[in-house]
Design a protein around this motif. Structure first.
Motif, PDB file in Angstrom:
ATOM      1  N   ASN A  92      38.582  40.982  30.034  1.00 43.83           N
ATOM      2  CA  ASN A  92      38.146  40.098  28.960  1.00 43.83           C
ATOM      3  C   ASN A  92      36.990  39.201  29.410  1.00 43.83           C
ATOM      4  O   ASN A  92      36.025  38.993  28.660  1.00 43.83           O
ATOM      5  CB  ASN A  92      39.302  39.236  28.453  1.00 43.83           C
ATOM      6  CG  ASN A  92      40.294  40.048  27.639  1.00 43.83           C
ATOM      7  OD1 ASN A  92      39.972  41.095  27.114  1.00 43.83           O
ATOM      8  ND2 ASN A  92      41.512  39.553  27.553  1.00 43.83           N
ATOM      9  N   GLU A  93      37.081  38.681  30.617  1.00 48.68           N
ATOM     10  CA  GLU A  93      36.000  37.843  31.143  1.00 48.68           C
ATOM     11  C   GLU A  93      34.712  38.652  31.272  1.00 48.68           C
ATOM     12  O   GLU A  93      33.631  38.174  30.917  1.00 48.68           O
ATOM     13  CB  GLU A  93      36.379  37.279  32.511  1.00 48.68           C
ATOM     14  CG  GLU A  93      37.447  36.213  32.476  1.00 48.68           C
ATOM     15  CD  GLU A  93      37.857  35.781  33.881  1.00 48.68           C
ATOM     16  OE1 GLU A  93      37.073  35.978  34.816  1.00 48.68           O
ATOM     17  OE2 GLU A  93      38.970  35.257  34.017  1.00 48.68           O
ATOM     18  N   THR A  94      34.835  39.878  31.756  1.00 47.49           N
ATOM     19  CA  THR A  94      33.666  40.740  31.917  1.00 47.49           C
ATOM     20  C   THR A  94      33.042  41.046  30.559  1.00 47.49           C
ATOM     21  O   THR A  94      31.823  41.006  30.396  1.00 47.49           O
ATOM     22  CB  THR A  94      34.060  42.049  32.629  1.00 47.49           C
ATOM     23  OG1 THR A  94      34.648  41.715  33.893  1.00 47.49           O
ATOM     24  CG2 THR A  94      32.873  42.952  32.851  1.00 47.49           C
ATOM     25  N   LEU A  95      33.864  41.333  29.564  1.00 54.77           N
ATOM     26  CA  LEU A  95      33.377  41.618  28.220  1.00 54.77           C
ATOM     27  C   LEU A  95      32.673  40.394  27.629  1.00 54.77           C
ATOM     28  O   LEU A  95      31.614  40.526  27.004  1.00 54.77           O
ATOM     29  CB  LEU A  95      34.536  42.050  27.320  1.00 54.77           C
ATOM     30  CG  LEU A  95      34.176  42.475  25.908  1.00 54.77           C
ATOM     31  CD1 LEU A  95      33.227  43.674  25.935  1.00 54.77           C
ATOM     32  CD2 LEU A  95      35.433  42.823  25.131  1.00 54.77           C
ATOM     33  N   ASP A  96      33.238  39.213  27.841  1.00 53.51           N
ATOM     34  CA  ASP A  96      32.612  37.979  27.357  1.00 53.51           C
ATOM     35  C   ASP A  96      31.237  37.775  27.984  1.00 53.51           C
ATOM     36  O   ASP A  96      30.280  37.420  27.297  1.00 53.51           O
ATOM     37  CB  ASP A  96      33.492  36.765  27.652  1.00 53.51           C
ATOM     38  CG  ASP A  96      34.752  36.733  26.796  1.00 53.51           C
ATOM     39  OD1 ASP A  96      34.806  37.468  25.787  1.00 53.51           O
ATOM     40  OD2 ASP A  96      35.670  35.966  27.149  1.00 53.51           O
TER      41      ASP A  96
ATOM     42  N   ASP B   5      48.308  41.872  33.513  1.00 50.87           N
ATOM     43  CA  ASP B   5      47.727  40.647  32.945  1.00 50.87           C
ATOM     44  C   ASP B   5      46.444  40.265  33.667  1.00 50.87           C
ATOM     45  O   ASP B   5      45.469  39.864  33.033  1.00 50.87           O
ATOM     46  CB  ASP B   5      48.723  39.484  33.036  1.00 50.87           C
ATOM     47  CG  ASP B   5      49.907  39.654  32.085  1.00 50.87           C
ATOM     48  OD1 ASP B   5      49.800  40.482  31.145  1.00 50.87           O
ATOM     49  OD2 ASP B   5      50.922  38.959  32.291  1.00 50.87           O
ATOM     50  N   ALA B   6      46.437  40.396  34.987  1.00 45.27           N
ATOM     51  CA  ALA B   6      45.247  40.064  35.773  1.00 45.27           C
ATOM     52  C   ALA B   6      44.100  41.013  35.429  1.00 45.27           C
ATOM     53  O   ALA B   6      42.962  40.592  35.250  1.00 45.27           O
ATOM     54  CB  ALA B   6      45.556  40.134  37.265  1.00 45.27           C
ATOM     55  N   ALA B   7      44.418  42.295  35.305  1.00 48.72           N
ATOM     56  CA  ALA B   7      43.395  43.289  34.965  1.00 48.72           C
ATOM     57  C   ALA B   7      42.854  43.025  33.564  1.00 48.72           C
ATOM     58  O   ALA B   7      41.644  43.101  33.330  1.00 48.72           O
ATOM     59  CB  ALA B   7      43.976  44.695  35.054  1.00 48.72           C
ATOM     60  N   ARG B   8      43.713  42.706  32.637  1.00 52.91           N
ATOM     61  CA  ARG B   8      43.299  42.410  31.260  1.00 52.91           C
ATOM     62  C   ARG B   8      42.415  41.168  31.225  1.00 52.91           C
ATOM     63  O   ARG B   8      41.386  41.140  30.559  1.00 52.91           O
ATOM     64  CB  ARG B   8      44.517  42.211  30.368  1.00 52.91           C
ATOM     65  CG  ARG B   8      44.180  42.047  28.900  1.00 52.91           C
ATOM     66  CD  ARG B   8      45.408  41.898  28.016  1.00 52.91           C
ATOM     67  NE  ARG B   8      46.295  43.052  28.123  1.00 52.91           N
ATOM     68  CZ  ARG B   8      47.509  43.025  28.686  1.00 52.91           C
ATOM     69  NH1 ARG B   8      47.988  41.917  29.182  1.00 52.91           N
ATOM     70  NH2 ARG B   8      48.246  44.100  28.741  1.00 52.91           N
ATOM     71  N   SER B   9      42.826  40.151  31.963  1.00 48.72           N
ATOM     72  CA  SER B   9      42.053  38.916  32.017  1.00 48.72           C
ATOM     73  C   SER B   9      40.662  39.161  32.590  1.00 48.72           C
ATOM     74  O   SER B   9      39.657  38.690  32.052  1.00 48.72           O
ATOM     75  CB  SER B   9      42.802  37.880  32.860  1.00 48.72           C
ATOM     76  OG  SER B   9      42.050  36.703  32.975  1.00 48.72           O
ATOM     77  N   LEU B  10      40.611  39.913  33.674  1.00 49.25           N
ATOM     78  CA  LEU B  10      39.324  40.236  34.286  1.00 49.25           C
ATOM     79  C   LEU B  10      38.455  41.032  33.317  1.00 49.25           C
ATOM     80  O   LEU B  10      37.264  40.782  33.167  1.00 49.25           O
ATOM     81  CB  LEU B  10      39.545  41.027  35.577  1.00 49.25           C
ATOM     82  CG  LEU B  10      38.280  41.450  36.321  1.00 49.25           C
ATOM     83  CD1 LEU B  10      37.482  40.222  36.765  1.00 49.25           C
ATOM     84  CD2 LEU B  10      38.640  42.305  37.518  1.00 49.25           C
TER      85      LEU B  10
END
Length: 56
Positions: free
Chosen positions: A21-25, A14-19
């Motif tokens: 997603n933030e990077t992609l944004d 979840d942490a990796a996915r969140s990071l």
């Protein structure tokens, strides 16, 4: 970041996915700003060329 990923496997994912997603944004935002700036510069150049054509 390693201490977050080292714990529970699901929390790490979840942490990796969140990071990710933030990077992609952020990347999408920068890409939009760059393309807007390039488009604006092209519009200004075309306007300058049209003025020169009218004068010449």
């Amino acid at each position: 970041m390693a201490f977050i990923l080292a714990g529970h496997p699901t929390k790490g994912a979840d942490a990796a996915r969140s990071l990710g997603n933030e990077t992609l944004d952020r990347a999408s935002s920068v890409k939009g700003k760059l393309s807007s700036g390039i488009a604006e510069r092209a519009r200004r150049r075309r306007g300058d060329e049209e003025e020169r054509d009218e004068e010449g």
